[in-house]
Design a protein around this motif. Structure first.
Motif, PDB file in Angstrom:
ATOM      1  N   LEU A  21       0.821  -1.212   0.000  1.00  0.00           N
ATOM      2  CA  LEU A  21       0.000   0.000   0.000  1.00  0.00           C
ATOM      3  C   LEU A  21       0.854   1.260   0.000  1.00  0.00           C
ATOM      4  O   LEU A  21       0.560   2.218  -0.713  1.00  0.00           O
ATOM      5  N   VAL A  22       1.909   1.259   0.779  1.00  0.00           N
ATOM      6  CA  VAL A  22       2.786   2.431   0.853  1.00  0.00           C
ATOM      7  C   VAL A  22       3.520   2.638  -0.468  1.00  0.00           C
ATOM      8  O   VAL A  22       3.652   3.757  -0.951  1.00  0.00           O
ATOM      9  N   ARG A  23       3.957   1.561  -1.075  1.00  0.00           N
ATOM     10  CA  ARG A  23       4.709   1.649  -2.329  1.00  0.00           C
ATOM     11  C   ARG A  23       3.830   1.983  -3.526  1.00  0.00           C
ATOM     12  O   ARG A  23       4.237   2.746  -4.399  1.00  0.00           O
ATOM     13  N   ASP A  24       2.646   1.393  -3.581  1.00  0.00           N
ATOM     14  CA  ASP A  24       1.859   1.435  -4.803  1.00  0.00           C
ATOM     15  C   ASP A  24       0.715   2.433  -4.811  1.00  0.00           C
ATOM     16  O   ASP A  24       0.242   2.807  -5.874  1.00  0.00           O
ATOM     17  N   SER A  25       0.234   2.831  -3.661  1.00  0.00           N
ATOM     18  CA  SER A  25      -0.921   3.729  -3.624  1.00  0.00           C
ATOM     19  C   SER A  25      -0.483   5.170  -3.789  1.00  0.00           C
ATOM     20  O   SER A  25       0.602   5.562  -3.368  1.00  0.00           O
ATOM     21  N   GLU A  26      -1.374   5.946  -4.395  1.00  0.00           N
ATOM     22  CA  GLU A  26      -1.119   7.369  -4.503  1.00  0.00           C
ATOM     23  C   GLU A  26      -1.085   8.007  -3.120  1.00  0.00           C
ATOM     24  O   GLU A  26      -0.290   8.885  -2.853  1.00  0.00           O
ATOM     25  N   GLN A  27      -1.987   7.546  -2.264  1.00  0.00           N
ATOM     26  CA  GLN A  27      -2.042   8.046  -0.897  1.00  0.00           C
ATOM     27  C   GLN A  27      -2.422   6.881   0.010  1.00  0.00           C
ATOM     28  O   GLN A  27      -3.464   6.273  -0.160  1.00  0.00           O
ATOM     29  N   ASP A  28      -1.527   6.555   0.942  1.00  0.00           N
ATOM     30  CA  ASP A  28      -1.841   5.448   1.842  1.00  0.00           C
ATOM     31  C   ASP A  28      -2.685   5.960   3.009  1.00  0.00           C
ATOM     32  O   ASP A  28      -2.612   7.112   3.392  1.00  0.00           O
ATOM     33  N   LEU A  29      -3.512   5.083   3.552  1.00  0.00           N
ATOM     34  CA  LEU A  29      -4.429   5.452   4.624  1.00  0.00           C
ATOM     35  C   LEU A  29      -3.819   5.147   5.982  1.00  0.00           C
ATOM     36  O   LEU A  29      -3.077   4.179   6.135  1.00  0.00           O
ATOM     37  N   SER A  30      -4.193   5.942   6.970  1.00  0.00           N
ATOM     38  CA  SER A  30      -3.792   5.658   8.343  1.00  0.00           C
ATOM     39  C   SER A  30      -4.611   4.473   8.854  1.00  0.00           C
ATOM     40  O   SER A  30      -5.630   4.089   8.262  1.00  0.00           O
ATOM     41  N   ALA A  31      -4.185   3.916   9.958  1.00  0.00           N
ATOM     42  CA  ALA A  31      -4.934   2.800  10.556  1.00  0.00           C
ATOM     43  C   ALA A  31      -6.357   3.236  10.894  1.00  0.00           C
ATOM     44  O   ALA A  31      -7.313   2.492  10.670  1.00  0.00           O
ATOM     45  N   ARG A  32      -6.526   4.438  11.395  1.00  0.00           N
ATOM     46  CA  ARG A  32      -7.864   4.942  11.738  1.00  0.00           C
ATOM     47  C   ARG A  32      -8.724   5.087  10.491  1.00  0.00           C
ATOM     48  O   ARG A  32      -9.885   4.681  10.470  1.00  0.00           O
ATOM     49  N   GLN A  33      -8.149   5.670   9.439  1.00  0.00           N
ATOM     50  CA  GLN A  33      -8.912   5.852   8.204  1.00  0.00           C
ATOM     51  C   GLN A  33      -9.327   4.507   7.617  1.00  0.00           C
ATOM     52  O   GLN A  33     -10.480   4.338   7.203  1.00  0.00           O
ATOM     53  N   LEU A  34      -8.406   3.553   7.597  1.00  0.00           N
ATOM     54  CA  LEU A  34      -8.719   2.238   7.047  1.00  0.00           C
ATOM     55  C   LEU A  34      -9.772   1.529   7.893  1.00  0.00           C
ATOM     56  O   LEU A  34     -10.691   0.897   7.363  1.00  0.00           O
ATOM     57  N   THR A  35      -9.693   1.664   9.207  1.00  0.00           N
ATOM     58  CA  THR A  35     -10.685   1.040  10.088  1.00  0.00           C
ATOM     59  C   THR A  35     -12.069   1.631   9.851  1.00  0.00           C
ATOM     60  O   THR A  35     -13.068   0.902   9.792  1.00  0.00           O
ATOM     61  N   ILE A  36     -12.147   2.936   9.690  1.00  0.00           N
ATOM     62  CA  ILE A  36     -13.428   3.586   9.398  1.00  0.00           C
ATOM     63  C   ILE A  36     -13.968   3.092   8.065  1.00  0.00           C
ATOM     64  O   ILE A  36     -15.142   2.713   7.956  1.00  0.00           O
ATOM     65  N   LEU A  37     -13.122   3.063   7.060  1.00  0.00           N
ATOM     66  CA  LEU A  37     -13.546   2.623   5.740  1.00  0.00           C
ATOM     67  C   LEU A  37     -14.062   1.189   5.782  1.00  0.00           C
ATOM     68  O   LEU A  37     -15.157   0.889   5.274  1.00  0.00           O
ATOM     69  N   LEU A  38     -13.320   0.298   6.411  1.00  0.00           N
ATOM     70  CA  LEU A  38     -13.739  -1.102   6.513  1.00  0.00           C
ATOM     71  C   LEU A  38     -15.032  -1.246   7.312  1.00  0.00           C
ATOM     72  O   LEU A  38     -15.910  -2.041   6.954  1.00  0.00           O
ATOM     73  N   THR A  39     -15.171  -0.477   8.364  1.00  0.00           N
ATOM     74  CA  THR A  39     -16.384  -0.534   9.188  1.00  0.00           C
ATOM     75  C   THR A  39     -17.609  -0.140   8.372  1.00  0.00           C
ATOM     76  O   THR A  39     -18.643  -0.816   8.407  1.00  0.00           O
ATOM     77  N   VAL A  40     -17.491   0.931   7.612  1.00  0.00           N
ATOM     78  CA  VAL A  40     -18.630   1.402   6.816  1.00  0.00           C
ATOM     79  C   VAL A  40     -19.000   0.391   5.734  1.00  0.00           C
ATOM     80  O   VAL A  40     -20.181   0.186   5.453  1.00  0.00           O
TER      81      VAL A  40
END
Length: 116
Positions: A21-40
C-alpha cells in the motif's frame, strides 16, 4: 472458512500488505482511516460520526478529520440526516468499493505467498 496463521505469519502478512500500500498507492491510509472505511463497508448501515466515534472509542473530531481525508479521496461521502439534523450519515461510494475490492485482492494475494 477459518484461516490458521501463526502470529509471525499474521504479522508478516500485515507487513507485506502495508508495504504494498505504501509503495503502490497514490495516498496510503492511516490505521484509523482504514478502520473507518472497513467498518462502513463491512457492517450494515446506517453509519454516523457519533456511532463511529463510539465504536472506535475516539472523539468525534478525530472521526471528522479521517472522514475529511476519505471524502477528499472519494472513498466515502457524508450528508446531514434529514430526520435528525444533528447526525451526519456516512455513505459508501463506487470509488470506495473499488478500493476495498483491490485491497481484498491484495490481501488474498499476499496471504498465498506466506511461508508455511
Amino acid at each position: 472458512m477459518p484461516v490458521d496463521l501463526r502470529p509471525s505469519q499474521a504479522l508478516r502478512l500485515m507487513q507485506e500488505v502495508n508495504l504494498s500500500l505504501v509503495r503502490d498507492s497514490e495516498q496510503d491510509l492511516s490505521a484509523r482511516q482504514l478502520t473507518i472505511l472497513l467498518t462502513v463497508y463491512l457492517e450494515p448501515p446506517p453509519h454516523t460520526v457519533r456511532g463511529l466515534a463510539a465504536k472506535l472509542k475516539v472523539t468525534k473530531p478525530a472521526i471528522t478529520r479521517a472522514l475529511d481525508t476519505l471524502g477528499s479521496m472519494r472513498l466515502l461521502s457524508r450528508k446531514r440526516d434529514e430526520a435528525d439534523k444533528r447526525n451526519v450519515i456516512i455513505s459508501r461510494t463506487v470509488e470506495g468499493s473499488l478500493y476495498l475490492e483491490q485491497l481484498g485482492d491484495l490481501v488474498a494475494e499476499k496471504a498465498k505467498t506466506l511461508p508455511r
